[in-house]
Design a protein around this motif. Structure first.
Motif, PDB file in Angstrom:
ATOM      1  N   GLU A 184       0.565  -0.334  -2.560  1.00 11.42           N
ATOM      2  CA  GLU A 184       0.977  -1.532  -1.839  1.00 11.42           C
ATOM      3  C   GLU A 184       1.136  -1.237  -0.342  1.00 11.42           C
ATOM      4  O   GLU A 184       0.727  -2.026   0.504  1.00 11.42           O
ATOM      5  N   MET A 185       1.721  -0.078  -0.046  1.00 10.45           N
ATOM      6  CA  MET A 185       1.830   0.326   1.362  1.00 10.45           C
ATOM      7  C   MET A 185       0.449   0.384   1.998  1.00 10.45           C
ATOM      8  O   MET A 185       0.251  -0.033   3.140  1.00 10.45           O
ATOM      9  N   ILE A 186      -0.495   0.912   1.238  1.00  9.60           N
ATOM     10  CA  ILE A 186      -1.858   1.050   1.769  1.00  9.60           C
ATOM     11  C   ILE A 186      -2.490  -0.332   1.989  1.00  9.60           C
ATOM     12  O   ILE A 186      -2.966  -0.638   3.077  1.00  9.60           O
ATOM     13  N   SER A 187      -2.432  -1.181   0.947  1.00 10.66           N
ATOM     14  CA  SER A 187      -3.152  -2.450   1.071  1.00 10.66           C
ATOM     15  C   SER A 187      -2.481  -3.384   2.066  1.00 10.66           C
ATOM     16  O   SER A 187      -3.154  -4.196   2.697  1.00 10.66           O
ATOM     17  N   LYS A 188      -1.160  -3.252   2.227  1.00  9.90           N
ATOM     18  CA  LYS A 188      -0.480  -4.117   3.214  1.00  9.90           C
ATOM     19  C   LYS A 188      -0.335  -3.434   4.573  1.00  9.90           C
ATOM     20  O   LYS A 188       0.325  -3.957   5.471  1.00  9.90           O
ATOM     21  N   ASN A 189      -0.893  -2.225   4.661  1.00  8.21           N
ATOM     22  CA  ASN A 189      -0.862  -1.473   5.914  1.00  8.21           C
ATOM     23  C   ASN A 189       0.561  -1.262   6.449  1.00  8.21           C
ATOM     24  O   ASN A 189       0.869  -1.540   7.600  1.00  8.21           O
ATOM     25  N   ILE A 190       1.448  -0.808   5.551  1.00  9.02           N
ATOM     26  CA  ILE A 190       2.822  -0.520   5.955  1.00  9.02           C
ATOM     27  C   ILE A 190       2.970   0.979   6.189  1.00  9.02           C
ATOM     28  O   ILE A 190       2.723   1.774   5.288  1.00  9.02           O
ATOM     29  N   ASN A 191       3.369   1.350   7.392  1.00  7.40           N
ATOM     30  CA  ASN A 191       3.600   2.760   7.731  1.00  7.40           C
ATOM     31  C   ASN A 191       2.499   3.675   7.187  1.00  7.40           C
ATOM     32  O   ASN A 191       2.774   4.691   6.551  1.00  7.40           O
ATOM     33  N   SER A 192       1.265   3.270   7.397  1.00  4.28           N
ATOM     34  CA  SER A 192       0.139   4.055   6.888  1.00  4.28           C
ATOM     35  C   SER A 192      -0.897   4.294   7.987  1.00  4.28           C
ATOM     36  O   SER A 192      -1.960   3.666   8.007  1.00  4.28           O
ATOM     37  N   PRO A 193      -0.598   5.204   8.919  1.00  6.25           N
ATOM     38  CA  PRO A 193      -1.569   5.484   9.986  1.00  6.25           C
ATOM     39  C   PRO A 193      -2.861   6.063   9.413  1.00  6.25           C
ATOM     40  O   PRO A 193      -2.875   6.596   8.310  1.00  6.25           O
ATOM     41  N   LEU A 194      -3.934   5.930  10.182  1.00  7.75           N
ATOM     42  CA  LEU A 194      -5.243   6.391   9.702  1.00  7.75           C
ATOM     43  C   LEU A 194      -5.484   7.839  10.092  1.00  7.75           C
ATOM     44  O   LEU A 194      -5.111   8.276  11.178  1.00  7.75           O
ATOM     45  N   THR A 195      -6.124   8.563   9.180  1.00  6.64           N
ATOM     46  CA  THR A 195      -6.446   9.955   9.500  1.00  6.64           C
ATOM     47  C   THR A 195      -7.860  10.324   9.075  1.00  6.64           C
ATOM     48  O   THR A 195      -8.371   9.825   8.069  1.00  6.64           O
ATOM     49  N   SER A 196      -8.463  11.211   9.850  1.00 10.73           N
ATOM     50  CA  SER A 196      -9.773  11.779   9.490  1.00 10.73           C
ATOM     51  C   SER A 196      -9.619  13.270   9.221  1.00 10.73           C
ATOM     52  O   SER A 196     -10.543  14.046   9.383  1.00 10.73           O
ATOM     53  N   ALA A 223     -19.292  13.282  14.910  1.00  8.98           N
ATOM     54  CA  ALA A 223     -19.060  12.860  13.522  1.00  8.98           C
ATOM     55  C   ALA A 223     -17.616  13.175  13.152  1.00  8.98           C
ATOM     56  O   ALA A 223     -16.985  14.030  13.762  1.00  8.98           O
ATOM     57  N   HIS A 224     -17.137  12.454  12.155  1.00  6.31           N
ATOM     58  CA  HIS A 224     -15.790  12.764  11.656  1.00  6.31           C
ATOM     59  C   HIS A 224     -15.660  12.279  10.231  1.00  6.31           C
ATOM     60  O   HIS A 224     -16.427  11.398   9.789  1.00  6.31           O
ATOM     61  N   LEU A 225     -14.689  12.826   9.512  1.00  3.64           N
ATOM     62  CA  LEU A 225     -14.408  12.316   8.177  1.00  3.64           C
ATOM     63  C   LEU A 225     -13.935  10.878   8.319  1.00  3.64           C
ATOM     64  O   LEU A 225     -13.226  10.539   9.267  1.00  3.64           O
ATOM     65  N   GLU A 226     -14.329  10.060   7.370  1.00  2.33           N
ATOM     66  CA  GLU A 226     -13.942   8.654   7.393  1.00  2.33           C
ATOM     67  C   GLU A 226     -12.419   8.507   7.447  1.00  2.33           C
ATOM     68  O   GLU A 226     -11.704   9.275   6.822  1.00  2.33           O
ATOM     69  N   TYR A 227     -11.964   7.509   8.206  1.00  2.00           N
ATOM     70  CA  TYR A 227     -10.518   7.266   8.272  1.00  2.00           C
ATOM     71  C   TYR A 227      -9.980   6.767   6.937  1.00  2.00           C
ATOM     72  O   TYR A 227     -10.568   5.897   6.299  1.00  2.00           O
ATOM     73  N   LEU A 228      -8.836   7.319   6.578  1.00  2.00           N
ATOM     74  CA  LEU A 228      -8.117   6.839   5.398  1.00  2.00           C
ATOM     75  C   LEU A 228      -6.634   6.730   5.725  1.00  2.00           C
ATOM     76  O   LEU A 228      -6.134   7.483   6.555  1.00  2.00           O
ATOM     77  N   PRO A 229      -5.930   5.812   5.067  1.00  2.00           N
ATOM     78  CA  PRO A 229      -4.500   5.682   5.365  1.00  2.00           C
ATOM     79  C   PRO A 229      -3.693   6.859   4.847  1.00  2.00           C
ATOM     80  O   PRO A 229      -4.004   7.437   3.808  1.00  2.00           O
ATOM     81  N   MET A 230      -2.651   7.198   5.613  1.00  2.79           N
ATOM     82  CA  MET A 230      -1.661   8.194   5.196  1.00  2.79           C
ATOM     83  C   MET A 230      -0.389   7.433   4.834  1.00  2.79           C
ATOM     84  O   MET A 230       0.472   7.213   5.692  1.00  2.79           O
ATOM     85  N   PRO A 231      -0.252   7.049   3.561  1.00  2.00           N
ATOM     86  CA  PRO A 231       0.907   6.216   3.208  1.00  2.00           C
ATOM     87  C   PRO A 231       2.224   6.970   3.402  1.00  2.00           C
ATOM     88  O   PRO A 231       2.433   8.021   2.813  1.00  2.00           O
ATOM     89  N   GLY A 232       3.068   6.417   4.285  1.00  2.00           N
ATOM     90  CA  GLY A 232       4.341   7.068   4.583  1.00  2.00           C
ATOM     91  C   GLY A 232       4.239   8.009   5.769  1.00  2.00           C
ATOM     92  O   GLY A 232       5.165   8.772   6.039  1.00  2.00           O
ATOM     93  N   SER A 233       3.092   7.985   6.460  1.00  3.23           N
ATOM     94  CA  SER A 233       2.903   8.798   7.660  1.00  3.23           C
ATOM     95  C   SER A 233       3.180  10.284   7.388  1.00  3.23           C
ATOM     96  O   SER A 233       2.575  10.854   6.491  1.00  3.23           O
ATOM     97  N   THR A 234       4.129  10.881   8.114  1.00  6.35           N
ATOM     98  CA  THR A 234       4.346  12.330   7.946  1.00  6.35           C
ATOM     99  C   THR A 234       4.834  12.706   6.540  1.00  6.35           C
ATOM    100  O   THR A 234       4.674  13.851   6.125  1.00  6.35           O
ATOM    101  N   SER A 235       5.396  11.729   5.811  1.00  5.03           N
ATOM    102  CA  SER A 235       5.779  12.030   4.419  1.00  5.03           C
ATOM    103  C   SER A 235       4.563  12.440   3.605  1.00  5.03           C
ATOM    104  O   SER A 235       4.674  13.199   2.640  1.00  5.03           O
ATOM    105  N   ALA A 236       3.392  11.918   3.997  1.00  5.42           N
ATOM    106  CA  ALA A 236       2.170  12.236   3.259  1.00  5.42           C
ATOM    107  C   ALA A 236       1.735  13.685   3.476  1.00  5.42           C
ATOM    108  O   ALA A 236       0.936  14.222   2.712  1.00  5.42           O
ATOM    109  N   ILE A 237       2.279  14.315   4.531  1.00  7.04           N
ATOM    110  CA  ILE A 237       1.969  15.741   4.745  1.00  7.04           C
ATOM    111  C   ILE A 237       2.799  16.580   3.782  1.00  7.04           C
ATOM    112  O   ILE A 237       2.315  17.519   3.178  1.00  7.04           O
ATOM    113  N   LYS A 238       4.073  16.192   3.625  1.00 10.89           N
ATOM    114  CA  LYS A 238       4.963  16.957   2.751  1.00 10.89           C
ATOM    115  C   LYS A 238       4.749  16.609   1.276  1.00 10.89           C
ATOM    116  O   LYS A 238       5.123  17.366   0.394  1.00 10.89           O
TER     117      LYS A 238
END
Ligand code: ZN
Ligand code: ZN
Ligand code: FE
Length: 764
Positions: free
Chosen positions: A590-602, A536-551
Motif C-alpha cells: 500500500e505504501m508503494i502503490s500510494k507512494n507514501i514515504n517510498s523514494p525511488l532507487t536505482s 545507463a542505470h538500474l530501473e527505479y523502484l520504490p524503497m518503502p519506508g525509505s531508510t527503513s528499507a536499508i535495515k
C-alpha cells in the motif's frame, strides 16, 4: 692518479623525514669519504656534498637504491655546486620555518631488529613494551605539529635518560633522532586498572592481562591509534558477552595472532596474503576460514572469511607470547562511535564494556583504526585505509589547488590536497553521532595543521542533509563545489590509477544522492574528471519506508516482487511473505502503490539485499551490506568464474539513458525457487547474470562512444566474486580495466574523488 674534486647540491622530495633519511645520508657520505652537510627543507632533504667526483657519482647512485625502508622518494634532482671546503660531513639542525610541507610518515609496526632486542634477555630493553627505532614505531598518531621533532610529539613529557640520549645523538646509531626513543628507565610504562580505577596488584601487568583474558575477561587495551577491546577468541561465552556489551550483534570481529603458523590453525593463507600480513603496515587481512576447533564461530558468524592481523607493537608481542591462538581485538568503542584514545575517555566510555583496562602514559593525539585489506584477483585491495597507510598521500599526476573534500556520510574520510599530493585521512566512520562529527572536524583541523594546508576550495557530496555537506556549506570565503556521489567514486578510482581522459564508469553501491533527487547506486556513467553523463542505470523502484528499507531488506524484496508480479504476488508461496506475514506485506504494498514515504532507487546494493530476502536468507540486517554479503557467501565462486551456470534473462530500454529492467531477474529467481533450486545455485546464477549484463552494456557503449576504458568503483565491488567476474569478462572482451588498490572502493574513497573532480571543475 689525481682525482678531481667537485661539489654538488642534491634535492630529494617525498617521505624523507622521520624515517632515518638524514642518518642514512650521513653514513653514505662517510662510506665514500665525502664532506658537506644535509638538512631538511620545505620540499624535502637538501644535501651539499663535496669530494672526489668518482665517489660523488657512486653516492648519488646509492641514494635511491639503498634508502631506508620507510622512505618514499618522489623526486631527486642535482646540480653542480661550488666547493666550500667542508672539513667533515654533518647533519644541520633544521629551522622550523623550513619544514612546513615535508611529508610525515605513518605509524610503522615494530621492525625485526627491535623485535629481536625485545626478546633478548641480555638487552636493556628486554620485554619493554615501547621499544622502537628510526625505522619503526609511532609517528602520525603522536604528532601535534610539525616539524616532526620530539617537542611536537606526545613523547615531549618524557626526558631521555643518558643511555637513550647517547643513542639519539649518535648519527651511526639506529636510534639516531628516533623521536619516540625510550627505555623502561625513562619512557612510557603500562599499568592495569579494574573498572573502579584501582590498580590491579601484579608484578607484571601484561602477564596479568594475559591471565585475565584466559579467564574470559574483556580487557580494554591501549594501543597505537586507540583502544582495543580484547577477548580470547577461543572463549565463546566471552565473545558473546563482548558482542552484547558493545551492542554489536553480528558484525565480524578481527583477530590478532602471534604468527602465520598460528593463523594457519584457523585460516588459510597464500603467499600474497602472508606478505600483506607481514608488511610494515600490518593491516587486518580478510582470510578464508578453515574448519577448526579453536576460534569460536561467534567471532565472525555466517562468514567464509575472517579478519586477522599480526602484532604490530611490542606490547602486542609481549601479550601474545603467552600463547593465544587468536585474540579478538576490536575497536574500543560502543557500536559505531569513534575509537577511544585517551585514558580518561576510555574509563568513561568503555567501563560498561570492559572488565579491566591495560593503559599506558604515552598520549595518542590522533586516533587511527586498524586498516583492513584483502587480496582479490591477485591484487591487494584496501577496504579501510587507516593506521600504517595514513598520511602517505596518493600521488597525483598534476598539481592541484589546495582543496578540502568532506567525504560522504558512511565510512567517512576527508581529503586534503596540495601540489601533486592528495592526503586521505584515516577512517573517521559513520557520521551518525556527535562524537563522529567532532572527530571529523578535529581531523580536518589536525591535518590542516600538520600538512600546512589552507584550502581555498571545499568539495562535498550532493546530498543536502549529510553532516559533511552541512559542514562544507558553513565554511565562509571558500569556493564550494558539490560533487555527485557516483561521479566521485569513479573519479577516485581514476585518480589512484593516474588515469586521464574519458572512461566508462561502473559505479555500484547502496546509496548516493542523484542529480534528479533520486537515490542512485546501479550506475553506468561516461566519466571525465570535470563532468559525467549517465549512460545507463538500474530501473527505479520504490524503497518503502525509505531508510527503513536499508535495515529491513524484506521491504525491498516486496518492492521487487510487486514490480514484477503485481497482484499475482499473493499467489506466490515465498519464504519472505511467510516470514513477514500477509498483513505486513499488505501495508508495504500500500505504501508503494500510494507512494507514501517510498523514494525511488536505482541501487544495485538494494537489489542484492532484495534477492537475499526473497530467498529467505536475511530479512533484517544489523549492519550495512550484511544481506548482500550473505548472498555473496552462498555463491559458488568457482562456478561463477568458469561461467558454468546458466544466467537469468536481462533487458534494457533503448532510451538516451538506458534503464535496465530487473523484472526478468526477479522472475527467474522466483521460478527457480518454485522448481526447488537451492540458494547456492540461485546466488551463483544471479552473480553471473550481473557480470554478463554489465559487460554487455559496456560493449554497447563502446560501440557508440569508442571508449575502451572501464573504471570500477563503489562499495558493491567489495564483493570479490562480482569484482573478479566482471574483470574476467571485460578482459575477455579486450577492455582496459581500472580498479581500486590503495584507496577503498567503498565510501572511504569518496573524498579523494570529490577532491579531483573539484580540482578539474575549478580549473575549467
Ligand atoms: Zn625498530
Ligand atoms: Zn632511557
Ligand atoms: Fe557510495
Amino acid at each position: 692518479m689525481t682525482e678531481k674534486n667537485i661539489a654538488k647540491t642534491i634535492k630529494i622530495e617525498g617521505i624523507v623525514q622521520g624515517v632515518g633519511f638524514r642518518p642514512f645520508i650521513f653514513t653514505l657520505a662517510s662510506r665514500y669519504n665525502l664532506k658537506g652537510e644535509v638538512s631538511n627543507t620545505s620540499s624535502g632533504v637538501l644535501i651539499h656534498i663535496e669530494g672526489a667526483e668518482y665517489n660523488i657519482e657512486k653516492f648519488c647512485k646509492d641514494i635511491p637504491l639503498k634508502s631506508p625502508p620507510l622512505a618514499h622518494i618522489t623526486n631527486i634532482s642535482d646540480d653542480i655546486g661550488s666547493i666550500k671546503n667542508f672539513s667533515s660531513f654533518s647533519i644541520t639542525k633544521s629551522s622550523e620555518q623550513n619544514l612546513k610541507s615535508t611529508l610525515i610518515s605513518p605509524d610503522i609496526s615494530i621492525c625485526q631488529k627491535c623485535l629481536s632486542e625485545l626478546f633478548d634477555p641480555e638487552n636493556r630493553r628486554y620485554q619493554y613494551p615501547f621499544i622502537n627505532c628510526t625505522n619503526c614505531g609511532p609517528r602520525y598518531t603522536i604528532i601535534d605539529n610539525i616539524p616532526y621533532d620530539r617537542p611536537n610529539t606526545s613523547m615531549k613529557h618524557f626526558k631521555m635518560c643518558d643511555k637513550c640520549r647517547i643513542e639519539y645523538d649518535e648519527p651511526t646509531d639506529r636510534r639516531f633522532h628516533a623521536q619516540p626513543n625510550a627505555c623502561d628507565k625513562c619512557g612510557p610504562a603500562v599499568i592495569l586498572y579494574d573498572i573502579d580505577r584501582n590498580v590491579v596488584p601484579a608484578d607484571d601487568y601484561i602477564k596479568e592481562t594475559a591471565r585475565l583474558l584466559r579467564e574470559g575477561n574483556i580487557i580494554a587495551i591501549k594501543g597505537l591509534g586507540g583502544f582495543h577491546l580484547a577477548v580470547d577468541g577461543e572463549n565463546k561465552e566471552a565473545v558473546l558477552r563482548l558482542r552484547k556489551r558493545k551492542n554489536r550483534e553480528e558484525k565480524p570481529f578481527a583477530l590478532m595472532s602471534y604468527d602465520i603458523k598460528t593463523i594457519n590453525k584457523y585460516a588459510h593463507t597464500d603467499k600474497k596474503e602472508e606478505e600483506l600480513l607481514e608488511s610494515s603496515q600490518k593491516p587486518i587481512v580478510l582470510l578464508k576460514k578453515k574448519q577448526n576447533k579453536f576460534i569460536v564461530k561467534e567471532v565472525a558468524p555466517e562468514n567464509k572469511y575472517i579478519g586477522v592481523m599480526l602484532p604490530y607493537t611490542p606490547l602486542h608481542y609481549i601479550l601474545l607470547q603467552y600463547g593465544f591462538t587468536g585474540l579478538v581485538m576490536t575497536s574500543g568503542n560502543l557500536s559505531e562511535e569513534p575509537i577511544a584514545i585517551d585514558n580518561e575517555e576510555a574509563f568513561e566510555r568503555l567501563s560498561n564494556i570492559a572488565d579491566y583496562f591495560l593503559m599506558h602514559n604515552r598520549g595518542i593525539y590522533l586516533r587511527s583504526d586498524d586498516s583492513v585489506a584483502r587480496i582479490t584477483a591477485g591484487t591487494t585491495r584496501i577496504i579501510r585505509r587507516s593506521r600504517g597507510y595514513v598520511p602517505v598521500p596518493v600521488f597525483l599526476e598534476r598539481k592541484v589547488p589546495q582543496i578540502l573534500a568532506c567525504g560522504g556520510e558512511l565510512k567517512n574520510t576527508v581529503c586534503l590536497t596540495k601540489d601533486n599530493n592528495a592526503f586521505l585521512s584515516q577512517h573517521i566512520g559513520d557520521m551518525e553521532n556527535v562524537a563522529a562529527y567532532d572527530f571529523f572536524r578535529m581531523t580536518i583541523e589536525h591535518m590542516k595543521q600538520i600538512l600546512h594546508i589552507e584550502p581555498e576550495i571545499i568539495a562535498h557530496d550532493l546530498h543536502p542533509d549529510y553532516m559533511s555537506t552541512r559542514y562544507a556549506i558553513e565554511q565562509h570565503n571558500k569556493k564550494i563545489i558539490p560533487v555527485q556521489h557516483h561521479h566521485a567514486h569513479i573519479a577516485s578510482c581514476m585518480a589512484e590509477n593516474n588515469f586521464a581522459g574519458n572512461a566508462i564508469g561502473l559505479s555500484f553501491d547502496g546509496t548516493g544522492y542523484g542529480t534528479d533527487g533520486n537515490i542512485w547506486g546501479g550506475e553506468v556513467l561516461i566519466t571525465a574528471y570535470d563532468n559525467f553523463k549517465r549512460a545507463a542505470h538500474l530501473e527505479y523502484l520504490p524503497m518503502p519506508g525509505s531508510t527503513s528499507a536499508i535495515k529491513e531488506p524484506w521491504r525491498m524484496a516486496l518492492s521487487y516482487l510487486y514490480d514484477t508480479f503485481k497482484e499475482d504476488i499473493w499467489n506466490l508461496d515465498l519464504p519472505v511473505i511467510r516470514k513477514v506475514g500477509k498483513e505486513n506485506a499488505r501495508i508495504i504494498l500500500e505504501m508503494i502503490s500510494k507512494n507514501i514515504n517510498s523514494p525511488l532507487t536505482s541501487s544495485l546494493g538494494r537489489l542484492f539485499d532484495g534477492v537475499a530476502a526473497i530467498l529467505g536468507i536475511r530479512m533484517n540486517v544489523n549492519f550495512e551490506g550484511q544481506a548482500a554479503m550473505a548472498l555473496e557467501m552462498l555463491a559458488d565462486d568457482k562456478a561463477v568464474l568458469k561461467s558454468k551456470t546458466k544466467i537469468y534473462d536481462f533487458s534494457w530500454t533503448e532510451d538516451e539513458v538506458r534503464r535496465i529492467s530487473v523484472r526478468p531477474i526477479i522472475k527467474g529467481v522466483v521460478s527457480d525457487m518454485g522448481k526447488g533450486a537451492d540458494a547456492t545455485y540461485i546466488s551463483t546464477k544471479f552473480h553471473l547474470t550481473l557480470i554478463r549484463l554489465f559487460s554487455e552494456i559496456c560493449k554497447t557503449i563502446r560501440a557508440e562512444n569508442e571508449l575502451n576504458n572501464v573504471v570500477l568503483s563503489g562499495g558493491v565491488f567489495q564483493n570479490s566474486i562480482l569484482l573478479k567476474g566482471i574483470i574476467g569478462e571485460l578482459e575477455k572482451n579486450n577492455f582496459k580495466i581500472f580498479t581500486h588498490k590503495n584507496v577503498p572502493a567503498n565510501d572511504g574513497g569518496l573524498s579523494l574523488g570529490q577532491a579531483v573532480v573539484a580540482a578539474a571543475i575549478a580549473e575549467r
